[in-house]
Design an enzyme around this catalytic site. Structure first.
Site, PDB file in Angstrom:
ATOM      1  N   HIS A  94       1.179  -0.970   0.172  1.00 10.45           N
ATOM      2  CA  HIS A  94      -0.123  -0.115   0.499  1.00 10.45           C
ATOM      3  C   HIS A  94       0.936   1.095   0.046  1.00 10.45           C
ATOM      4  O   HIS A  94       2.074   1.306   0.536  1.00 10.45           O
ATOM      5  CB  HIS A  94      -1.078   0.293   1.532  1.00 10.45           C
ATOM      6  N   GLU A 112      -2.198  -6.973   7.740  1.00  9.26           N
ATOM      7  CA  GLU A 112      -0.914  -7.198   7.835  1.00  9.26           C
ATOM      8  C   GLU A 112      -0.859  -7.632   9.027  1.00  9.26           C
ATOM      9  O   GLU A 112      -1.780  -8.467   9.610  1.00  9.26           O
ATOM     10  CB  GLU A 112      -0.549  -5.634   8.207  1.00  9.26           C
TER      11      GLU A 112
END
Length: 266
Positions: A13, A91
């Site tokens: 990201h 994550e």
């Protein structure tokens, strides 16, 4: 033996304010992209605009979804592609360390005789737990792509079609390196520590071949924001199940933001 080879492009990201300030986010902190992160996502979208994607998978966290949506907005092939949000792509959880300075956690890891991000703070996920999520996502992806695209394989495609590594793996290169003419290509938008675990799993356990000139230290490094890693995977069909039969890396850690003209530069 008949086989299907498809591209798998992992991208981290864009930058968040927490990234900018050197703070850990993990799972508990679901922060949006910063202004720079939005620019990085736009630049990644410009860089990848002519690369064909048949599937898009994204972490269910905001920073990854914003990055994926921006890339898809620019991409010529994504108008009819559904973005699949998958919590398996989250994550790594850093437990009590989330929200703390990355430097402080590095020092915690050193004190424990471990490296970062391999270190597991209290209440955080272990590398093994993250790897299990990577394995589950890969297996689910193989079955989905096989079910959707098995008929798209080339008439003469077999398990040796893409076995040889590419001659070059420049940091700067064409956006479609490795996937030109490959009809099936999945974009996966995820996170830095997660990508570290995934790449290590591909290399150490799936015996993924490395690009020429790359060593494991480079392969296992943390990718920059909007850093791109690309792999070619070959699958075969056995008893109505699709099984991985080969994997090679085209390049790792390409990109990292900048402008549309410079996103291919490290």
């Amino acid at each position: 033996m008949t086989a299907l080879t498809f591209g798998l492009s992992l991208i981290r990201h864009g930058e968040t304010q927490y990234n900018k300030e050197g703070l850990l986010q993990g799972q508990a902190i679901d922060s949006p992209l910063s202004e720079i992160g939005l620019q990085q996502a736009e630049a990644a979208g410009c860089y990848l605009k002519d690369v064909a994607f048949s599937n898009v998978f994204v972490s269910d966290m905001l920073r990854a979804q914003q990055t994926a949506e921006t890339i898809m907005k620019h991409n010529r092939s994504c108008s009819g592609v559904h973005m699949v949000c998958d919590p398996l792509l989250k994550e790594k959880s850093f437990g009590i360390a989330e929200g703390q300075r990355v430097q402080d956690v590095r020092e915690m890891a050193e004190a424990a005789g471990q490296s970062f991000p391999d270190f597991t703070p209290p209440k955080g996920e272990t590398q093994e737990q993250v790897k299990e999520r990577v394995k589950e996502f890969l297996e689910k992806t193989l079955q989905q792509i096989g079910a959707e695209h098995w008929r798209d394989r080339g008439e003469d495609e077999d398990e040796s079609s893409f076995s040889a590594p590419s001659e070059t793996s420049p940091v700067e290169g064409r956006a479609d390196d490795g996937v030109g003419g490959v009809p099936v290509h999945a974009l996966v938008v995820t996170h830095g520590a997660y990508m570290c675990v995934a790449v290590r799993f591909f290399v150490e356990e799936l015996h993924c071949s490395l690009p020429p000139g790359s060593d494991k230290a480079h392969m296992f490094a943390l990718s920059p924001n909007t850093g791109l890693c690309r792999f070619l995977l070959t699958m075969r069909k056995e008893d109505d199940r699709f099984k991985l039969s080969g994997i090679r890396c085209v390049f790792v850690h390409r990109g990292g933001g900048g402008t549309c003209q410079k996103v291919g530069a490290k």
